[in-house]
Design a protein around this motif. Structure first.
Motif, mmCIF file in Angstrom:
data_model
loop_
_atom_site.group_PDB
_atom_site.id
_atom_site.type_symbol
_atom_site.label_atom_id
_atom_site.label_comp_id
_atom_site.label_asym_id
_atom_site.label_seq_id
_atom_site.Cartn_x
_atom_site.Cartn_y
_atom_site.Cartn_z
ATOM 1 N N LYS A 257 37.654 24.887 -16.492
ATOM 2 C CA LYS A 257 36.271 24.029 -15.883
ATOM 3 C C LYS A 257 36.071 24.077 -14.547
ATOM 4 O O LYS A 257 37.607 23.404 -14.408
ATOM 5 C CB LYS A 257 36.441 23.179 -16.509
ATOM 6 C CG LYS A 257 35.269 22.123 -16.497
ATOM 7 C CD LYS A 257 34.262 21.830 -17.693
ATOM 8 C CE LYS A 257 32.644 21.085 -16.905
ATOM 9 N NZ LYS A 257 32.871 20.650 -18.778
ATOM 10 N N TRP A 258 35.588 24.283 -13.772
ATOM 11 C CA TRP A 258 35.449 23.912 -12.242
ATOM 12 C C TRP A 258 35.638 24.828 -11.522
ATOM 13 O O TRP A 258 35.354 24.845 -10.004
ATOM 14 C CB TRP A 258 35.452 22.574 -11.171
ATOM 15 C CG TRP A 258 34.595 22.003 -12.251
ATOM 16 C CD1 TRP A 258 35.724 20.232 -14.138
ATOM 17 C CD2 TRP A 258 33.673 21.304 -12.281
ATOM 18 N NE1 TRP A 258 34.350 19.891 -13.943
ATOM 19 C CE2 TRP A 258 33.543 20.430 -13.316
ATOM 20 C CE3 TRP A 258 32.232 21.849 -11.448
ATOM 21 C CZ2 TRP A 258 32.196 19.662 -13.952
ATOM 22 C CZ3 TRP A 258 31.565 21.398 -12.326
ATOM 23 C CH2 TRP A 258 30.948 20.264 -12.342
ATOM 24 N N LYS B 21 27.588 35.710 -12.253
ATOM 25 C CA LYS B 21 26.548 34.988 -12.106
ATOM 26 C C LYS B 21 25.361 35.845 -12.178
ATOM 27 O O LYS B 21 24.685 35.330 -12.282
ATOM 28 C CB LYS B 21 26.782 34.511 -10.659
ATOM 29 C CG LYS B 21 25.628 33.601 -10.060
ATOM 30 C CD LYS B 21 25.457 33.712 -8.622
ATOM 31 C CE LYS B 21 24.980 34.477 -7.663
ATOM 32 N NZ LYS B 21 23.755 35.550 -7.495
ATOM 33 N N SER C 72 33.538 27.558 -9.293
ATOM 34 C CA SER C 72 33.145 26.670 -8.666
ATOM 35 C C SER C 72 33.558 26.620 -7.817
ATOM 36 O O SER C 72 32.410 26.416 -6.118
ATOM 37 C CB SER C 72 31.948 25.661 -9.558
ATOM 38 O OG SER C 72 31.112 25.999 -10.679
ATOM 39 N N TRP D 234 33.599 29.294 -5.366
ATOM 40 C CA TRP D 234 32.029 29.822 -4.923
ATOM 41 C C TRP D 234 31.503 28.389 -3.408
ATOM 42 O O TRP D 234 30.797 29.414 -2.550
ATOM 43 C CB TRP D 234 30.810 29.807 -5.624
ATOM 44 C CG TRP D 234 30.018 30.592 -5.416
ATOM 45 C CD1 TRP D 234 28.478 29.861 -5.109
ATOM 46 C CD2 TRP D 234 29.433 31.694 -5.519
ATOM 47 N NE1 TRP D 234 27.558 30.696 -4.762
ATOM 48 C CE2 TRP D 234 28.485 32.024 -5.390
ATOM 49 C CE3 TRP D 234 30.570 33.071 -6.204
ATOM 50 C CZ2 TRP D 234 27.841 33.574 -4.959
ATOM 51 C CZ3 TRP D 234 29.605 34.370 -5.721
ATOM 52 C CH2 TRP D 234 28.272 34.190 -5.708
ATOM 53 N N HIS D 235 32.341 27.882 -3.607
ATOM 54 C CA HIS D 235 31.822 27.206 -2.487
ATOM 55 C C HIS D 235 32.374 27.261 -1.615
ATOM 56 O O HIS D 235 32.611 26.619 -0.030
ATOM 57 C CB HIS D 235 31.623 25.396 -2.880
ATOM 58 C CG HIS D 235 30.893 24.741 -3.990
ATOM 59 N ND1 HIS D 235 29.798 24.771 -3.834
ATOM 60 C CD2 HIS D 235 30.687 24.421 -5.250
ATOM 61 C CE1 HIS D 235 28.873 24.586 -4.826
ATOM 62 N NE2 HIS D 235 29.515 24.725 -5.847
ATOM 63 N N GLN E 154 29.342 18.491 -3.689
ATOM 64 C CA GLN E 154 28.645 19.412 -4.624
ATOM 65 C C GLN E 154 28.623 20.030 -5.634
ATOM 66 O O GLN E 154 28.533 21.153 -6.166
ATOM 67 C CB GLN E 154 29.489 21.325 -2.989
ATOM 68 C CG GLN E 154 29.014 20.591 -1.358
ATOM 69 C CD GLN E 154 29.979 21.891 -0.739
ATOM 70 O OE1 GLN E 154 30.533 22.909 -1.186
ATOM 71 N NE2 GLN E 154 29.113 21.883 0.279
ATOM 72 N N LEU E 155 30.155 19.621 -6.281
ATOM 73 C CA LEU E 155 30.216 19.714 -7.675
ATOM 74 C C LEU E 155 29.446 19.186 -8.353
ATOM 75 O O LEU E 155 29.315 19.063 -9.581
ATOM 76 C CB LEU E 155 31.815 20.060 -7.188
ATOM 77 C CG LEU E 155 32.109 21.040 -7.087
ATOM 78 C CD1 LEU E 155 34.318 21.255 -7.354
ATOM 79 C CD2 LEU E 155 31.886 22.459 -7.483
#
Length: 121
Positions: free
Chosen positions: A38-39, A113, A42, A45-46, A60-61
């Motif tokens: 989890k995370w 994605k 992301s 990606w950020h 942002q998350l």
């Protein structure tokens, strides 16, 4: 062991048998250990556009607690996906950036994605 697609044989009785199963983690499993969880995706990606400060990244998350973000960042730093840079010590301010190794995951994340969008997930 080189991972191959499992081969399925169907016996006369209609029973299916799977052969060539993995006896050790295959490349898919090893890859998921690095970018799964989890995370992690992301976070990578950020960070692709440049370093992000901890509080900005946590914002942002969205649904991730700061404790969870901190845990994931430490895990990712330990395996070399990201790097931590101390910007100031009083008050403490740090930013996280993606490494070349971390950047190598972005193509896979882009494909994931696209797949999720195509399947309305």
């Amino acid at each position: 062991m080189i991972h191959e697609k499992p081969k399925i044989t169907v016996q006369d009785s209609g029973r299916k048998t799977v052969i060539n199963t993995c006896t050790e983690p295959c490349p898919i499993e090893r890859g998921m250990r690095v970018i799964g969880g989890k995370w992690k995706g992301s976070i990578l990606w950020h960070l692709q556009e440049g370093p992000v400060r901890f509080n900005d990244l946590a914002r942002q998350l969205g649904g991730a607690s700061k404790k969870m973000v901190n845990q994931r960042l430490k895990e990712m730093e330990d395996i070399g996906l990201i790097e931590r840079k101390v910007l100031s010590t009083r008050p403490i301010a740090v930013a996280y950036g993606i490494t070349d190794f971390g950047r190598s995951t972005l193509r896979v994340l882009e494909q994931l994605k696209d797949w999720a969008e195509q399947n309305n997930l």
